[in-house]
Design a protein around this motif. Structure first.
Motif, mmCIF file in Angstrom:
data_model
loop_
_atom_site.group_PDB
_atom_site.id
_atom_site.type_symbol
_atom_site.label_atom_id
_atom_site.label_comp_id
_atom_site.label_asym_id
_atom_site.label_seq_id
_atom_site.Cartn_x
_atom_site.Cartn_y
_atom_site.Cartn_z
ATOM 1 N N GLU A 2 0.247 -1.815 -0.585
ATOM 2 C CA GLU A 2 0.170 0.363 -0.143
ATOM 3 C C GLU A 2 0.567 1.042 -0.262
ATOM 4 O OE1 GLU A 2 -3.897 1.953 -0.407
ATOM 5 O OE2 GLU A 2 -3.539 -0.089 -0.709
ATOM 6 N N LYS A 5 2.072 1.649 -3.495
ATOM 7 C CA LYS A 5 1.143 2.539 -4.338
ATOM 8 C C LYS A 5 0.635 3.680 -4.494
ATOM 9 C CE LYS A 5 -3.331 1.895 -5.647
ATOM 10 N NZ LYS A 5 -4.984 0.997 -5.930
ATOM 11 N N ASN A 6 0.641 4.284 -2.888
ATOM 12 C CA ASN A 6 0.589 5.329 -2.479
ATOM 13 C C ASN A 6 1.192 6.332 -3.419
ATOM 14 O OD1 ASN A 6 -1.989 5.133 -1.544
ATOM 15 N ND2 ASN A 6 -0.966 5.303 0.889
ATOM 16 N N TYR A 32 -4.789 11.243 -1.596
ATOM 17 C CA TYR A 32 -3.265 10.762 -1.335
ATOM 18 C C TYR A 32 -2.248 11.249 -0.571
ATOM 19 C CZ TYR A 32 -4.204 6.749 -4.337
ATOM 20 O OH TYR A 32 -4.855 5.747 -4.731
ATOM 21 N N ASP A 35 -4.552 12.231 2.699
ATOM 22 C CA ASP A 35 -4.635 11.655 3.833
ATOM 23 C C ASP A 35 -6.226 11.377 4.583
ATOM 24 O OD1 ASP A 35 -3.883 9.054 4.291
ATOM 25 O OD2 ASP A 35 -3.718 9.417 6.605
ATOM 26 N N ARG A 57 -10.523 5.772 -8.762
ATOM 27 C CA ARG A 57 -9.995 4.039 -9.473
ATOM 28 C C ARG A 57 -10.043 4.904 -10.644
ATOM 29 N NH1 ARG A 57 -8.171 3.258 -5.348
ATOM 30 N NH2 ARG A 57 -9.264 2.249 -3.347
#
Length: 113
Positions: A2, A5-6, A32, A35, A57
């Motif tokens: 994760e 990905k961030n 992102y 947060d 997405r």
């Protein structure tokens, strides 16, 4: 996974942000970089959590598509690796060469501008 990905989405966002719509920009920034949760973003924009999720997405896919076509982030990473290699070599072999070290410093700073 994760965290990776961030980091990747944030990096792609920095390169391709001007190509996004204002809503895409806002959602990705809040989710992102700042947060925020999906719920917090949905309250901020008075939309459903599902709408926020779907938009984020889709925007991730768009960012990856831009990178697949333009390679700005990948090229940036390659240039940084090459610059690091040059810097390490110069430090080992030419540490006393002030002009060469200055040129490498300028090369490193070019990416930041």
């Amino acid at each position: 996974m994760e965290i990776e990905k961030n980091y990747r989405i944030n990096s792609l966002f920095e390169f391709y942000r001007p190509l996004l719509t204002s809503k895409q920009d806002s959602y990705i920034q809040l989710y992102y970089a700042d947060d925020y949760s999906l719920g917090e973003i949905s309250e901020e924009f008075n939309v459903s959590r599902q709408a926020v999720y779907d938009n984020i997405r889709r925007t991730e896919v768009i960012l990856e598509k831009y990178e697949d076509q333009l390679h700005l982030y990948a090229d940036f990473q390659k240039r940084n690796q090459q610059t690091d290699s040059i810097r390490n070599y110069v430090r080992k072999a030419y540490s006393d060469d002030a002009k060469l070290n200055q040129l490498v410093d300028e090369l490193e700073n070019t990416e930041e501008k």
